[in-house]
Design a protein around this motif. Structure first.
Motif, mmCIF file in Angstrom:
data_model
loop_
_atom_site.group_PDB
_atom_site.id
_atom_site.type_symbol
_atom_site.label_atom_id
_atom_site.label_comp_id
_atom_site.label_asym_id
_atom_site.label_seq_id
_atom_site.Cartn_x
_atom_site.Cartn_y
_atom_site.Cartn_z
ATOM 1 N N SER A 1 0.816 -1.225 0.000
ATOM 2 C CA SER A 1 0.000 0.000 0.000
ATOM 3 C C SER A 1 0.840 1.260 0.000
ATOM 4 O O SER A 1 0.337 2.342 -0.338
ATOM 5 C CB SER A 1 -0.927 0.007 1.227
ATOM 6 O OG SER A 1 -1.805 -1.080 1.190
ATOM 7 N N ARG A 2 2.102 1.158 0.385
ATOM 8 C CA ARG A 2 3.014 2.303 0.458
ATOM 9 C C ARG A 2 2.494 3.402 1.377
ATOM 10 O O ARG A 2 2.810 4.584 1.182
ATOM 11 C CB ARG A 2 3.265 2.876 -0.954
ATOM 12 C CG ARG A 2 3.789 1.874 -1.959
ATOM 13 C CD ARG A 2 5.172 1.356 -1.571
ATOM 14 N NE ARG A 2 5.674 0.377 -2.513
ATOM 15 C CZ ARG A 2 6.410 0.668 -3.572
ATOM 16 N NH1 ARG A 2 6.710 1.933 -3.820
ATOM 17 N NH2 ARG A 2 6.842 -0.285 -4.372
ATOM 18 N N SER A 3 1.733 2.993 2.382
ATOM 19 C CA SER A 3 1.217 3.965 3.338
ATOM 20 C C SER A 3 1.953 3.894 4.671
ATOM 21 O O SER A 3 1.568 4.543 5.634
ATOM 22 C CB SER A 3 -0.278 3.733 3.567
ATOM 23 O OG SER A 3 -0.527 2.413 4.010
ATOM 24 N N ALA A 4 3.007 3.086 4.754
ATOM 25 C CA ALA A 4 3.843 2.986 5.942
ATOM 26 C C ALA A 4 5.294 2.862 5.477
ATOM 27 O O ALA A 4 5.584 2.883 4.286
ATOM 28 C CB ALA A 4 3.427 1.788 6.793
ATOM 29 N N ASN A 5 6.211 2.747 6.436
ATOM 30 C CA ASN A 5 7.619 2.601 6.070
ATOM 31 C C ASN A 5 8.289 1.579 6.980
ATOM 32 O O ASN A 5 7.629 0.919 7.784
ATOM 33 C CB ASN A 5 8.346 3.954 6.135
ATOM 34 C CG ASN A 5 8.181 4.628 7.494
ATOM 35 O OD1 ASN A 5 8.226 3.961 8.539
ATOM 36 N ND2 ASN A 5 7.988 5.937 7.495
ATOM 37 N N ALA A 6 9.619 1.462 6.848
ATOM 38 C CA ALA A 6 10.356 0.450 7.604
ATOM 39 C C ALA A 6 10.246 0.651 9.105
ATOM 40 O O ALA A 6 10.322 -0.312 9.877
ATOM 41 C CB ALA A 6 11.830 0.465 7.180
ATOM 42 N N ASN A 7 10.055 1.894 9.547
ATOM 43 C CA ASN A 7 9.951 2.153 10.990
ATOM 44 C C ASN A 7 8.749 1.440 11.604
ATOM 45 O O ASN A 7 8.818 0.969 12.748
ATOM 46 C CB ASN A 7 9.836 3.658 11.245
ATOM 47 C CG ASN A 7 11.072 4.407 10.793
ATOM 48 O OD1 ASN A 7 12.190 3.950 11.004
ATOM 49 N ND2 ASN A 7 10.871 5.551 10.154
ATOM 50 N N PHE A 8 7.669 1.361 10.851
ATOM 51 C CA PHE A 8 6.464 0.705 11.357
ATOM 52 C C PHE A 8 6.729 -0.791 11.576
ATOM 53 O O PHE A 8 6.391 -1.348 12.627
ATOM 54 C CB PHE A 8 5.309 0.892 10.371
ATOM 55 C CG PHE A 8 4.746 2.276 10.341
ATOM 56 C CD1 PHE A 8 3.504 2.549 10.891
ATOM 57 C CD2 PHE A 8 5.448 3.315 9.755
ATOM 58 C CE1 PHE A 8 2.971 3.824 10.861
ATOM 59 C CE2 PHE A 8 4.928 4.590 9.722
ATOM 60 C CZ PHE A 8 3.685 4.850 10.281
ATOM 61 N N TYR A 9 7.338 -1.407 10.580
ATOM 62 C CA TYR A 9 7.579 -2.852 10.692
ATOM 63 C C TYR A 9 8.628 -3.148 11.767
ATOM 64 O O TYR A 9 8.487 -4.123 12.519
ATOM 65 C CB TYR A 9 8.043 -3.418 9.349
ATOM 66 C CG TYR A 9 8.095 -4.923 9.330
ATOM 67 C CD1 TYR A 9 6.930 -5.672 9.238
ATOM 68 C CD2 TYR A 9 9.303 -5.616 9.432
ATOM 69 C CE1 TYR A 9 6.955 -7.055 9.235
ATOM 70 C CE2 TYR A 9 9.346 -6.997 9.428
ATOM 71 C CZ TYR A 9 8.168 -7.707 9.338
ATOM 72 O OH TYR A 9 8.194 -9.085 9.345
ATOM 73 N N PHE A 10 9.655 -2.316 11.853
ATOM 74 C CA PHE A 10 10.658 -2.538 12.887
ATOM 75 C C PHE A 10 10.058 -2.343 14.279
ATOM 76 O O PHE A 10 10.465 -3.028 15.230
ATOM 77 C CB PHE A 10 11.841 -1.586 12.699
ATOM 78 C CG PHE A 10 12.882 -1.724 13.782
ATOM 79 C CD1 PHE A 10 13.655 -2.869 13.864
ATOM 80 C CD2 PHE A 10 13.061 -0.721 14.721
ATOM 81 C CE1 PHE A 10 14.608 -3.008 14.865
ATOM 82 C CE2 PHE A 10 14.003 -0.854 15.716
ATOM 83 C CZ PHE A 10 14.783 -1.995 15.789
ATOM 84 N N GLY A 11 9.097 -1.429 14.390
ATOM 85 C CA GLY A 11 8.430 -1.254 15.679
ATOM 86 C C GLY A 11 7.750 -2.539 16.127
ATOM 87 O O GLY A 11 7.782 -2.896 17.320
ATOM 88 N N VAL A 12 7.144 -3.249 15.183
ATOM 89 C CA VAL A 12 6.493 -4.523 15.512
ATOM 90 C C VAL A 12 7.529 -5.568 15.918
ATOM 91 O O VAL A 12 7.354 -6.282 16.912
ATOM 92 C CB VAL A 12 5.656 -5.023 14.321
ATOM 93 C CG1 VAL A 12 5.076 -6.406 14.608
ATOM 94 C CG2 VAL A 12 4.529 -4.043 14.013
ATOM 95 N N THR A 13 8.615 -5.676 15.154
ATOM 96 C CA THR A 13 9.645 -6.664 15.487
ATOM 97 C C THR A 13 10.330 -6.336 16.812
ATOM 98 O O THR A 13 10.698 -7.243 17.572
ATOM 99 C CB THR A 13 10.702 -6.744 14.379
ATOM 100 O OG1 THR A 13 11.341 -5.468 14.221
ATOM 101 C CG2 THR A 13 10.066 -7.124 13.062
ATOM 102 N N LEU A 14 10.478 -5.050 17.106
ATOM 103 C CA LEU A 14 11.073 -4.642 18.386
ATOM 104 C C LEU A 14 10.155 -5.022 19.548
ATOM 105 O O LEU A 14 10.622 -5.508 20.590
ATOM 106 C CB LEU A 14 11.342 -3.138 18.380
ATOM 107 C CG LEU A 14 12.069 -2.569 19.600
ATOM 108 C CD1 LEU A 14 13.448 -3.204 19.739
ATOM 109 C CD2 LEU A 14 12.206 -1.049 19.481
#
Length: 432
Positions: A377-390
């Protein structure tokens, strides 16, 4: 109980077989949480094809399986391709059965040690003691936690080589508790050859083997002999790999790939984001810091504190490795989660169960959602996914520390009693 276990194996096998032949297989196999550059079956098939064409698969950057694994997988793909999925299912079921027997032996050992030390316990700690009936269900829970854990099922459906890594680890735990030095060191060497990080399990394995040989005291000669046996087995496997590969290029493509982390494809670990954002000048410093954190940093302090409980030590080290290794997957997490029911008697001392459970559930759901928002969707970025993994890694750390603190609390209560008073007032034991 045996009939119940047989039914569980049959149901778990059928679930895996159905998913392997469903339309969900490809979708699950493409998930970065399940497949990594190290365990992807797609990369295994590519390497096997190059091998069959006489091309060295280690000259490129796509194949990272060991030469021993390459040889076995090439034979499997060439001769019995129709049975590949069946082999993965059988290996998963065998792993669960091995863990079941490991849990049985551990619970018996735990009860025997309790009977030997019973006279040293406080008088009011009677309610904390394990009864014979408490030894029956934990092994069943261990096998069930492995058979029906979605993390494990998805790894099997994706046909990741984590299935075989977990099988080696399961046999390592079983042979470790049995005190079989040669067999344990050989299987541990095979696991180390495949993914490097299991080498730290040599410490709890040495403790268990030394205890099996001498019930009174741990002898230094036993530790040295275990280390020599492991090193000899590992060198033998390296020699076989050298003959199969025709050179040492495989070391750079396997262990070198694990240590240097050149592929920064997102996963459930912590390496990829830090090394994406980091300045290249500091790469070596951070590589050393992260790899030390994933291997030896916790080894000495945990060994000094939990040398009397080597199974808990081995499980803790396995869990910490699954959290901090360079290319972790959910299959690694599912393996150590299946071992936790062996300490069912500690659960009432745990304080973070609700938080950890909610965190596991929410991050497991949010990971694919945020990935879709970022990649498609290109409505988020790598920070969002890393937040989940963190958050996922934080939940695992809370879980490991909680089970270790629970063990310490119960041990303290056994020897010092349940009722404690300071200046005539009832107090509560709190670890900070």
């Amino acid at each position: 109980m045996d009939n119940l276990m047989c039914l569980g194996y049959a149901v778990a096998g059928y679930i895996r077989y159905w998913l392997l032949n469903s339309d969900y297989k490809q979708t699950i196999g493409d998930r970065v949480e399940i497949s990594s550059p190290l365990n992807s079956w797609r990369k295994v098939t590519e390497g096997a094809y190059l091998y069959s064409e006489g091309i060295n698969p280690y000259l490129g950057e796509n194949f990272h399986e060991t030469p021993l694994g390459l040889f076995v997988f090439h034979k499997m793909i060439s001769n019995i391709p129709q049975l590949t999925g069946f082999i993965f299912i059988v290996c998963d079921l065998i792993t669960a059965h091995v863990l079941y027997h490991t849990a049985q032996l551990f619970m018996s050992e735990l009860f025997s040690r309790q009977m030997r030390e019973k006279e040293k316990y406080a008088k009011d700690a009677e309610t904390l003691l394990l009864k014979q009936s408490d030894l029956v269900l934990p092994p069943v829970y261990v096998a069930s936690a492995y058979l029906f854990n979605p993390y494990i099922i998805f790894s099997c459906i994706s046909q990741t080589t984590t299935v075989f890594a977990n099988l080696c680890l399961a046999f390592t735990f079983l042979l470790m508790i049995k005190g079989k030095r040669l067999a344990c060191c050989s299987v541990l060497a095979l696991a180390t050859l495949q993914s490097l990080y299991p080498v730290i399990l040599l410490v709890p394995a040495s403790i268990y083997i030394a205890k099996a040989e001498s019930r009174r005291s741990l002898r230094c000669s036993s530790f040295i002999l275990t280390a020599v046996t492991f090193i000899t087995a590992l060198h033998l496997l390296l020699y076989i790999s050298l003959k199969l590969a025709g050179g040492w290029e495989f070391l750079h493509a396997t262990h070198g790939f694990i240590l240097n982390v050149p592929d920064l494809q997102p996963n459930v670990g912590l390496f990829w984001y830090f090394f994406t954002e980091m300045f290249e000048n500091f790469r070596l410093l951070f590589i050393c810091a992260f790899q030390i954190n994933a291997t030896v940093l916790y080894l000495i302090p945990l060994t000094l504190r939990f040398h009397g409980e080597p199974m808990l030590l081995a499980t803790s080290l396995t869990a910490l490795t699954a959290i901090f290794k360079s290319y972790p997957t959910l299959g690694d997490v599912g393996f150590y989660l299946a071992l936790l029911p062996m300490w069912k008697h500690l659960f009432k001392y745990m304080q973070q169960g609700f938080v950890v459970g909610c965190s596991f559930l929410s991050t497991s759901v949010m990971g694919p959602v945020v990935w879709h928002l970022w990649i498609y969707s290109r409505s988020a970025n790598a920070n969002f996914y890393f937040g989940v993994t963190l958050a996922f890694a934080t939940a695992q750390i809370f879980l490991v520390t909680d089970i270790l603190f629970a063990y310490i609390k119960r041990e303290f209560s056994l020897f010092h009693g349940l009722h404690r008073e300071v200046n005539g007032k009832t107090t509560k034991l709190v670890l900070e």
